[in-house]
Design a protein around this motif. Structure first.
Motif, PDB file in Angstrom:
ATOM      1  N   TRP A   1       0.825  -1.227   0.000  1.00 20.11           N
ATOM      2  CA  TRP A   1       0.000   0.000   0.000  1.00 20.11           C
ATOM      3  C   TRP A   1       0.854   1.270   0.000  1.00 20.11           C
ATOM      4  CZ3 TRP A   1      -3.069  -2.209   4.744  1.00 20.11           C
ATOM      5  CH2 TRP A   1      -3.833  -3.307   4.309  1.00 20.11           C
ATOM      6  N   ASP A   2       2.141   1.130  -0.324  1.00 16.72           N
ATOM      7  CA  ASP A   2       3.059   2.271  -0.504  1.00 16.72           C
ATOM      8  C   ASP A   2       3.349   3.038   0.780  1.00 16.72           C
ATOM      9  OD1 ASP A   2       3.442   1.824  -3.260  1.00 16.72           O
ATOM     10  OD2 ASP A   2       1.598   2.900  -3.741  1.00 16.72           O
ATOM     11  N   VAL A   3       3.297   2.350   1.908  1.00 15.56           N
ATOM     12  CA  VAL A   3       3.794   2.919   3.165  1.00 15.56           C
ATOM     13  C   VAL A   3       5.234   2.430   3.343  1.00 15.56           C
ATOM     14  CG1 VAL A   3       3.579   2.921   5.685  1.00 15.56           C
ATOM     15  CG2 VAL A   3       1.531   3.019   4.256  1.00 15.56           C
ATOM     16  N   PRO A   4       6.201   3.313   3.619  1.00 13.88           N
ATOM     17  CA  PRO A   4       7.584   2.872   3.827  1.00 13.88           C
ATOM     18  C   PRO A   4       7.648   1.823   4.934  1.00 13.88           C
ATOM     19  CG  PRO A   4       7.477   5.264   3.683  1.00 13.88           C
ATOM     20  CD  PRO A   4       6.061   4.781   3.760  1.00 13.88           C
ATOM     21  N   SER A   5       7.967   0.584   4.565  1.00 16.45           N
ATOM     22  CA  SER A   5       7.828  -0.557   5.470  1.00 16.45           C
ATOM     23  C   SER A   5       9.168  -1.227   5.702  1.00 16.45           C
ATOM     24  CB  SER A   5       6.830  -1.554   4.860  1.00 16.45           C
ATOM     25  OG  SER A   5       6.661  -2.677   5.684  1.00 16.45           O
ATOM     26  N   ARG A   6       9.555  -1.286   6.971  1.00 14.14           N
ATOM     27  CA  ARG A   6      10.799  -1.964   7.346  1.00 14.14           C
ATOM     28  C   ARG A   6      10.466  -3.164   8.227  1.00 14.14           C
ATOM     29  NH1 ARG A   6      14.445   2.876   9.633  1.00 14.14           N
ATOM     30  NH2 ARG A   6      15.671   1.118  10.405  1.00 14.14           N
ATOM     31  N   TYR A   7      11.399  -4.097   8.252  1.00 17.66           N
ATOM     32  CA  TYR A   7      11.158  -5.340   8.990  1.00 17.66           C
ATOM     33  C   TYR A   7      12.401  -5.729   9.762  1.00 17.66           C
ATOM     34  CZ  TYR A   7       9.819 -10.265   9.770  1.00 17.66           C
ATOM     35  OH  TYR A   7       9.519 -11.482  10.325  1.00 17.66           O
ATOM     36  N   PHE A   8      12.194  -5.995  11.066  1.00 17.05           N
ATOM     37  CA  PHE A   8      13.273  -6.552  11.883  1.00 17.05           C
ATOM     38  C   PHE A   8      12.931  -7.988  12.256  1.00 17.05           C
ATOM     39  CE2 PHE A   8      15.151  -8.030  15.747  1.00 17.05           C
ATOM     40  CZ  PHE A   8      16.480  -7.655  15.614  1.00 17.05           C
ATOM     41  N   THR A   9      13.851  -8.874  11.971  1.00 15.75           N
ATOM     42  CA  THR A   9      13.789 -10.228  12.479  1.00 15.75           C
ATOM     43  C   THR A   9      15.213 -10.714  12.633  1.00 15.75           C
ATOM     44  OG1 THR A   9      12.668 -12.368  12.236  1.00 15.75           O
ATOM     45  CG2 THR A   9      13.724 -11.466  10.257  1.00 15.75           C
ATOM     46  N   ALA A  10      15.385 -11.951  13.068  1.00 13.67           N
ATOM     47  CA  ALA A  10      16.708 -12.558  13.156  1.00 13.67           C
ATOM     48  C   ALA A  10      16.715 -13.806  12.279  1.00 13.67           C
ATOM     49  CB  ALA A  10      17.049 -12.924  14.600  1.00 13.67           C
ATOM     50  N   LEU A  11      17.755 -13.949  11.477  1.00 15.27           N
ATOM     51  CA  LEU A  11      17.887 -15.086  10.572  1.00 15.27           C
ATOM     52  C   LEU A  11      19.315 -15.615  10.612  1.00 15.27           C
ATOM     53  CD1 LEU A  11      16.080 -13.710   7.374  1.00 15.27           C
ATOM     54  CD2 LEU A  11      15.178 -15.415   8.974  1.00 15.27           C
ATOM     55  N   PRO A  12      19.491 -16.897  10.356  1.00 17.31           N
ATOM     56  CA  PRO A  12      20.846 -17.410  10.185  1.00 17.31           C
ATOM     57  C   PRO A  12      21.435 -16.898   8.868  1.00 17.31           C
ATOM     58  CG  PRO A  12      19.252 -19.114   9.674  1.00 17.31           C
ATOM     59  CD  PRO A  12      18.471 -17.954  10.205  1.00 17.31           C
ATOM     60  N   GLN A  13      22.732 -16.787   8.812  1.00 15.63           N
ATOM     61  CA  GLN A  13      23.364 -16.304   7.580  1.00 15.63           C
ATOM     62  C   GLN A  13      23.682 -17.505   6.693  1.00 15.63           C
ATOM     63  OE1 GLN A  13      25.722 -12.927   8.106  1.00 15.63           O
ATOM     64  NE2 GLN A  13      25.145 -12.461   6.015  1.00 15.63           N
ATOM     65  N   ASN A  14      22.757 -17.810   5.786  1.00 13.58           N
ATOM     66  CA  ASN A  14      22.963 -18.938   4.876  1.00 13.58           C
ATOM     67  C   ASN A  14      22.204 -18.692   3.575  1.00 13.58           C
ATOM     68  OD1 ASN A  14      20.221 -19.603   5.387  1.00 13.58           O
ATOM     69  ND2 ASN A  14      20.793 -20.963   7.073  1.00 13.58           N
ATOM     70  N   GLY A  15      22.268 -19.669   2.690  1.00 13.38           N
ATOM     71  CA  GLY A  15      21.666 -19.515   1.374  1.00 13.38           C
ATOM     72  C   GLY A  15      20.164 -19.352   1.401  1.00 13.38           C
TER      73      GLY A  15
END
Length: 348
Positions: free
Chosen positions: A56-70
């Protein structure tokens, strides 16, 4: 007019904080075993909100934690293709959380199985993330009650980021979504959520969630009545009690969705209480829906969209309700319905 309604959010972005999950969706009949084919959806309550806002064109950011892999790299590309700013994602740990949900079932159903222990998000601890940096340029922060339900560490991290967001004057919202299969670390929601709710400007859920998580009692006779007029009045009573208990809160939203077990005979309406007044949405009905997952997240996104764009309370609740209702016909965790589509679905 409250600060929540009279604030300019356009100078910054909305940051959604929560765990990215992969939803594995077997069919009820077991054809996935015979056909060696099973759908996978990218989800998580807060990511569903982020996805809708980006659409809907609202500047949207996301924080999560992920492993660094493919696989994380593939997920990152998937989110970026949807217009979500992923620059805040924190990399550590070894796995992504999963949940299994039989096709067509509700998240409260016995068909739900979580597999998210020891995920990268669950293993976050206080003192690891630079929240001042993560929250730079953010005007709205959103999380849900699912986050502190995961573990004590996750609850502590929630409080840590909320303290920073409050200090920076960032508007904060919470969805009081309850998951019975979480909260397994010795705490009940009522032991944790009031401490977190004190930081929130907007609290969304329903009267029964407010009772379970915040201790706001619901009249038993109201619950048994099944009468819309009594539900709407109880939403006002509950909202007033929440605002009295949590002075920072400027608005409370309550959703009412009634559906038969086979996804038929759906009735949906909501109430937004702010500035001392309740605002009731139109009542949406359908003979059958497709997917209940993410409807509440879409409602939350609709509320944020309305406030972010300076809608008045009635416009906001109408848009949010139509957004949530139209999500019930989308076979995915997040909506794919445009603003124009949703506006056409509004019931006056």
């Amino acid at each position: 007019m409250s600060d929540l309604l009279n604030k300019d959010y356009s100078s910054g972005s909305v940051l959604n904080f929560g765990e990215l999950l992969l939803r594995i969706t077997p069919d009820a009949g077991g054809d996935w075993l015979r056909e060696n084919n099973i759908p996978v959806f990218v989800g998580g309550a807060e990511l569903n909100v982020a996805t809708a806002l980006a659409l809907w064109d609202v500047p949207s950011r996301y924080f999560t934690a992920l492993p660094q892999n493919g696989m994380s790299a593939q997920l990152l590309s998937f989110l970026q293709d949807k217009g979500i700013d992923t620059s805040s994602i924190f990399y550590h740990g070894n796995r992504v959380g999963l949940y299994f949900l039989t096709k067509g079932q509700d998240l409260k159903n016995d068909a739900l199985i979580y597999d998210r222990a020891n995920s990268a998000f669950a293993e976050l601890t206080p003192g690891v993330v630079d929240w001042d940096k993560v929250l730079d340029g953010v005007t709205w922060f959103h999380f849900s009650a699912i986050c502190p339900a995961i573990s004590q560490n996750a609850a502590d991290v929630c409080k840590e980021v909320l303290e920073v967001a409050s200090r920076k004057g960032i508007t904060t919202s919470v969805d009081l979504n309850y998951r019975a299969k979480l909260w397994k670390y010795g705490k009940e929601p009522i032991d944790v959520m009031p401490e977190l709710a004190q930081y929130c400007d907007l609290i969304m859920g329903n009267v029964w969630a407010a009772e379970r998580m915040l201790g706001v009692k619901v009249d038993e006779l109201v619950t048994e009545s099944g009468q819309k007029s009594l539900y709407v009045k109880e939403a006002q009573n509950s909202s007033e009690a929440v605002i009295k208990q949590f002075p920072k809160c400027k608005a409370v939203a309550n959703t009412f969705r009634f559906t038969a077990d086979d996804n038929t005979n759906v009735e949906y309406y909501t109430v937004l209480y702010t500035d001392g007044k309740p605002y009731l949405s139109g009542e949406h009905r359908a003979e059958r829906i497709i997917d209940k997952v993410g409807s509440g997240d879409c409602y939350m996104a609709g509320l944020i969209y309305g406030f972010y764009n300076g809608y008045d309370p009635q416009q906001t609740v109408d848009f949010a309700t139509a957004a949530a209702f139209t999500k019930l016909f989308v076979n995915s965790d997040a909506t794919d319905r445009s603003v124009e589509f949703i506006q056409e679905a509004i019931i006056k």
